[in-house]
Write an enzyme that holds these catalytic residues in place. Structure first.
Site, mmCIF file in Angstrom:
data_model
loop_
_atom_site.group_PDB
_atom_site.id
_atom_site.type_symbol
_atom_site.label_atom_id
_atom_site.label_comp_id
_atom_site.label_asym_id
_atom_site.label_seq_id
_atom_site.Cartn_x
_atom_site.Cartn_y
_atom_site.Cartn_z
ATOM 1 N N GLU A 1 13.010 2.887 13.796
ATOM 2 C CA GLU A 1 12.161 3.690 13.375
ATOM 3 C C GLU A 1 10.469 3.719 13.820
ATOM 4 O OE1 GLU A 1 10.473 2.459 9.562
ATOM 5 O OE2 GLU A 1 10.297 0.568 9.843
ATOM 6 N N ARG B 1 -6.028 -20.791 -1.861
ATOM 7 C CA ARG B 1 -4.980 -20.881 -0.457
ATOM 8 C C ARG B 1 -3.955 -21.175 -0.355
ATOM 9 N NH1 ARG B 1 -3.343 -22.173 4.418
ATOM 10 N NH2 ARG B 1 -3.065 -20.505 5.532
ATOM 11 N N ARG C 1 8.459 4.476 -5.076
ATOM 12 C CA ARG C 1 8.139 3.472 -3.480
ATOM 13 C C ARG C 1 7.330 2.514 -3.724
ATOM 14 N NH1 ARG C 1 6.843 5.769 2.851
ATOM 15 N NH2 ARG C 1 5.285 5.792 1.421
ATOM 16 N N TYR D 1 0.918 -0.793 -0.127
ATOM 17 C CA TYR D 1 0.172 0.228 -0.240
ATOM 18 C C TYR D 1 0.789 1.582 0.176
ATOM 19 C CZ TYR D 1 0.932 0.760 4.597
ATOM 20 O OH TYR D 1 1.313 0.888 5.756
ATOM 21 N N LYS E 1 7.079 -1.778 1.681
ATOM 22 C CA LYS E 1 5.470 -0.859 2.812
ATOM 23 C C LYS E 1 4.332 -1.880 2.561
ATOM 24 C CE LYS E 1 2.951 3.605 3.118
ATOM 25 N NZ LYS E 1 4.156 3.770 4.483
ATOM 26 N N HIS F 1 0.197 -21.184 0.504
ATOM 27 C CA HIS F 1 1.441 -20.192 0.118
ATOM 28 C C HIS F 1 2.766 -20.189 -1.070
ATOM 29 C CE1 HIS F 1 0.889 -21.345 4.517
ATOM 30 N NE2 HIS F 1 0.828 -20.620 4.711
#
Length: 303
Positions: free
Chosen positions: A195, A116, A64, A45, A163, A118
């Site tokens: 951070e 589903r 980014r 995101y 992110k 992995h």
């Protein structure tokens, strides 16, 4: 099983959103329960601020987003021009319907829908979701007096530079400060500053602005480049390096940066005032210069 309808959730916003090529009220947006973003947090995101209807540092946010998508091996489903058109339409709609001057545009891209497993399935169509909302900036009181923060060990994963939508670690870290009545959790990994839960952290030492290096342990906020630019304009030394916990605790000033915080002074850390002498526990002069430079950059934006 009864699925929720818009009537079941009157508190959900009715503002315009974008989902997979279509615009619709946010409360009506729906994805498959097999979307890998929902099942695995397999997505990224970004959040773009917009002041007065104009996006701030759009190209840097898009760069980014590209880096985050590449790190997860998800192809960017849209061009720069398409992202910009979507963001502008949502911003305009929100200005018209709600009168919000300053907004945040939230972009999320997941790998898509699959049974589903992995293993990353090849050839999926990414899920693209975009919404806009009001941007609530720091209050005048917070800017005048600064904010309180607490510290914690950074227990999150080793790819903090992506992110990702897998934000449980950051949620838990932010809750530490919320439980303490503080604004942010300042985190340390192996004795060095990393951070905040949802912010970058800056240390002012002898007039220089110091930050952790750009690596896989820190999400490089868009303000990394902006603060470097402001420091250059203001004649302040800017340095990225590993910063020991002792340096943070002995700092002249501590600062937070993010889209909504912009640049914000930390004046109390773990209950102890930050700084020295007459400036102890008060916003400092470097903060004032950085904040002024930030506002000049906002005024000069073009998108």
């Amino acid at each position: 099983m009864n699925l929720p309808t818009p009537d079941d959730a009157p508190l959900l916003p009715d503002t315009l959103s974008y989902l997979n090529g279509e615009y619709a009220p946010l409360r009506d947006a729906r994805i498959s329960v097999l979307d890998r973003g929902f099942i695995f947090g397999d997505g990224v995101y970004d959040v773009l601020p917009a002041y007065g209807g104009r996006l701030f540092r759009f190209e840097q946010h898009m760069a980014r987003l590209d880096r985050s998508l590449a790190g997860l091996r998800i192809p960017n489903p849209l061009t720069r021009e398409q992202w910009l058109a979507i963001a502008r339409r949502l911003i305009a709609s929100l200005q018209t319907s709600k009168g919000f001057v300053n907004q945040l545009v939230y972009i999320q891209v997941t790998r898509g829908v699959a049974v589903r497993d992995h293993v990353m399935p090849p050839g999926l169509t990414p899920t693209v979701f975009v919404m806009a909302g009001e941007m609530k900036l720091a209050s005048a009181a917070q800017r005048e007096h600064g904010v309180a923060c607490v510290t914690a060990d950074d227990f999150r994963w080793q790819k903090a530079h992506l992110k990702s939508t897998s934000l449980l670690g950051s949620v838990l870290a932010r809750q530490i400060s919320a439980d303490a009545g503080a604004v942010e959790t300042v985190m340390f990994r192996d004795g060095f500053l990393s951070e905040g839960a949802s912010s970058n952290v800056w240390v002012v030492q002898d007039g220089a602005v110091l930050g952790p290096p750009r690596d896989h342990l820190v999400l490089e906020g868009i303000r990394y480049g902006l603060i470097e630019d402001i420091c250059r304009q203001q004649g302040l030394r800017f340095e990225l390096r590993r910063i020991a916990r002792a340096e943070v605790l002995a700092a002249d000033e501590l600062l937070l940066s993010s889209a909504t915080k912009e640049v914000l002074p930390i004046t109390t850390l773990d209950g102890t005032p930050v700084g020295h002498g007459a400036q102890r526990g008060r916003p400092g002069p470097v903060y004032a210069r950085l904040y002024a430079g930030y506002q000049q950059a906002v005024a000069a934006q073009s998108n």
